[in-house]
Design a protein around this motif. Structure first.
Motif, PDB file in Angstrom:
ATOM      1  N   ARG A 136       1.049  -1.206  -0.126  1.00 57.89           N
ATOM      2  CA  ARG A 136       0.059   0.100   0.067  1.00 57.89           C
ATOM      3  C   ARG A 136       0.881   1.309   0.108  1.00 57.89           C
ATOM      4  O   ARG A 136       1.363   1.516   1.017  1.00 57.89           O
ATOM      5  CB  ARG A 136      -0.893  -0.073   1.277  1.00 57.89           C
ATOM      6  N   CYS A 185      -3.487  -3.651   6.588  1.00 55.32           N
ATOM      7  CA  CYS A 185      -4.059  -2.311   5.985  1.00 55.32           C
ATOM      8  C   CYS A 185      -5.322  -2.151   6.708  1.00 55.32           C
ATOM      9  O   CYS A 185      -5.995  -3.160   6.633  1.00 55.32           O
ATOM     10  CB  CYS A 185      -3.951  -2.109   4.657  1.00 55.32           C
ATOM     11  N   SER A 186      -5.634  -1.032   7.475  1.00 57.89           N
ATOM     12  CA  SER A 186      -7.099  -0.893   7.893  1.00 57.89           C
ATOM     13  C   SER A 186      -8.290  -0.864   6.774  1.00 57.89           C
ATOM     14  O   SER A 186      -9.334  -0.725   6.891  1.00 57.89           O
ATOM     15  CB  SER A 186      -7.189   0.462   8.771  1.00 57.89           C
ATOM     16  N   ALA A 301      -0.599   1.581   8.118  1.00 50.75           N
ATOM     17  CA  ALA A 301      -0.395   2.915   7.925  1.00 50.75           C
ATOM     18  C   ALA A 301       0.766   3.538   8.834  1.00 50.75           C
ATOM     19  O   ALA A 301       1.312   4.602   8.430  1.00 50.75           O
ATOM     20  CB  ALA A 301      -1.369   4.124   8.044  1.00 50.75           C
ATOM     21  N   TYR A 326      -7.815   7.934   8.224  1.00 49.65           N
ATOM     22  CA  TYR A 326      -7.655   6.499   9.084  1.00 49.65           C
ATOM     23  C   TYR A 326      -8.643   6.915  10.187  1.00 49.65           C
ATOM     24  O   TYR A 326      -8.156   6.586  11.392  1.00 49.65           O
ATOM     25  CB  TYR A 326      -6.125   6.133   9.591  1.00 49.65           C
TER      26      TYR A 326
END
Ligand SMILES: Nc1nc2c(c(=O)[nH]1)N[C@H]1C(S)=C(S)[C@@H](COP(=O)(O)O)O[C@H]1N2
Ligand SMILES: [Mo]
Length: 519
Positions: A136, A185-186, A301, A326
């Motif tokens: 990402r 990754c969220s 992140a 986020y």
């Protein structure tokens, strides 16, 4: 879909001039913005001259059936517009994707690059091969000569320092640390929120991730705690640690370097590592070479790639990725009342899990049990139990612990399980994980839908068409297909033969006392 806006200026002309210089010798694609407010202003003024193409509609419309799925045209043009230091980055970054990633990656977004591996392969091993680890990015991939590499430590430390890679790797100065860590990754599984209810697209496309934006690796490096100690320790009042990356990020017409922060507590408990090695290999360029942070248990992140600077501060960073993104909103908050302060700042990753095989809409021929594989993860602990349901969440079956990969403090567990299945036709399977503190997952996507489309941690659901050959009729019917060479799929195609002969029908009717009662 509305056509992209026409461009006001030819970008190529601008792209050839080095408007902004490289910051360091031996570093390519790194413009330092955060130290030079004037430079930031100049870049914003350049960007203001153009009408950039609007991001494509990919939530209210079906996703393109292409790979890369989305191209990221707008982001490429941002880079073209700022001159030659950045204009080659879309091209260079794609070259790294081809060099460092598996050929069959699902390229969710071409630039900045976002990609996940094929579902089946991700859970074949508990440690993810580097070539299959999801990526990402928020910007281009900088190319950094490890011999010319250093990072700075400053802010609320007693002795600010510059530390080279060689120095950090000197074991007489810094003891090494090696840990198995899952990064997630969220945005993982965001596509499920999008499919139910679209949300914020964001300027850097909120990628339509499937279940593969998660990966596990063994990292080698130095605990950040040792580095802070080497810099004389924290000053009174230090509360957060900000990390800067060399890549350029864009938000609402302004330029930034990628930056985020974590509380100092995370450093004190040795859960932040400065890593140069991933699964026994040098950290790949696409994953942040020569040095990145790996923050255990937090959303991906926070694990900053291409680290340039560590800045100790009092409050959380006000950089856009930390302050404006986020965020996790309640159902009372939508596009028109969301602010930066009224959402949770997502730091620790909650409990989540996924079924990776079979995949949604598969037709599965089985003899009373369907084999499933998947992963389970908890950012604040470790997966202690995984359960699968074959009826949408009524009855749950425990995955035997011998069919789960080993426990780590900071990593997922992969699992496989033969789920008992009696019924035929469409069945909804779902999975949930319980961590060591008995945290588990919301039941439905709807229970956890949020405007920013982060953290799809509800039970992962798939619909499977069950064909159960332990039922004699089903076994017989399948044989008819085989004997006649009739293709079994697609499921919806009518059978080109009778399901029963007239004789069989009449005989069976007699046994059933006919359709209607006689008296
Ligand atoms: N410098 C920098 N660091 C970054 C990012 C980035 O765009 N730039 N992306 C972050 C995000 S959102 C995630 S999920 C992880 C992904 O790490 P990976 O690409 O190595 O899997 O890196 C993080 N670190
Ligand atoms: Mo992420």
């Amino acid at each position: 879909m509305a056509p992209a806006e026409p461009y006001a200026k030819p970008f190529e002309a601008v792209g050839e001039t080095p408007v902004f210089a490289e910051e360091r010798k031996g570093w390519k694609g790194y413009i330092e913005w955060e130290r030079y407010p004037e430079k930031k202003k100049k870049a914003a003024a350049i960007l203001a001259q153009y009408d950039f193409p609007v991001p494509p509609e990919f939530q209210l419309a079906p996703l393109p059936d292409t790979n890369p799925i989305l191209e990221g045209v707008r982001w490429k043009y941002y880079h073209y517009a700022l001159g030659s230091t950045l204009s080659e980055l879309p091209h260079i970054s794609w070259k790294y994707v081809l060099k460092e990633k598996s050929e069959d990656m699902i390229h969710v977004l071409q630039f900045p690059y976002n990609g996940e591996p094929p579902r089946k392969r991700l859970v074949e091993t508990a440690i993810t091969p580097n070539a299959d680890h999801y990526v990402r990015n928020h910007g281009g991939i900088p190319e950094i000569d490890p011999e010319e590499y250093y990072f700075e430590v400053e802010g609320m430390v007693n002795e600010p320092k510059k530390i080279t890679l060689r120095e950090l790797q000197d074991e007489s100065k810094f003891p090494r640390m090696s840990t198995t860590v899952t990064l997630q990754c969220s945005g993982t599984r965001r596509i499920e929120q999008i499919n139910d209810y679209p949300g914020d697209g964001d300027e850097l496309i909120n990628a339509p991730w499937g279940e593969g934006a998660i990966g596990t690796a063994r990292y080698v490096g130095v605990s950040l705690k040792k580095v802070i100690k080497y810099c004389g320790g924290l000053k009174e009042g230090a509360g957060n640690i900000e990390f800067f990356g060399a890549d350029t990020y864009f938000k609402k017409g302004q330029v930034y370097n990628y930056a985020v922060s974590v509380p100092t507590r995370k450093m004190k408990i040795n859960e932040v590592i400065l890593a140069w090695e991933m699964n026994g290999e040098k950290l790949p360029a696409i994953h942040g070479a020569p040095l990145r942070t790996v923050v255990m248990g937090y959303i991906g992140a926070r694990s900053t790639k291409w680290l340039t600077r560590i800045n100790v501060i009092k409050d959380p960073s006000m950089a856009p990725v930390q302050m404006k993104e986020y965020l996790y909103y309640t159902p009372q908050i939508g596009k028109h009342n969301a602010t930066y302060s009224n959402g949770f700042s997502i730091q620790t990753m909650p409990v989540s899990s996924a079924i990776m095989t079979p995949v949604d809409k598969d037709v599965v021929i089985h003899d009373g049990k369907i084999k499933m594989t998947g992963w389970a993860y908890s950012g604040s602990g470790w997966p202690e139990r995984v359960e699968v349901s074959n009826d949408g969440g009524g009855v749950w079956y425990e995955v035997p612990y011998v069919q789960m990969s080993r426990k780590y403090f900071h990593a997922w567990r992969t699992w496989e399980f033969e789920v008992p299945v009696d019924a035929e036709g469409w069945l909804e399977f779902c999975v949930r994980c319980w961590d060591n503190a008995l945290n588990t997952q919301p039941t439905f996507v709807r229970s956890a839908w949020n405007w920013d489309l982060h953290v799809t941690s509800s039970c992962h659901r798939i619909k499977i068409y069950s064909v159960n050959t332990s039922k004699p009729l089903t076994a017989k019917r399948l044989k008819m297909y085989e004997d006649r060479g009739v293709p079994f799929l697609p499921l919806t195609r009518p059978a080109p033969f009778d399901l029963e002969t007239d004789e069989e029908y009449l005989e069976e009717m007699k046994r059933r006392e006919g359709r209607d009662p006689i008296e």
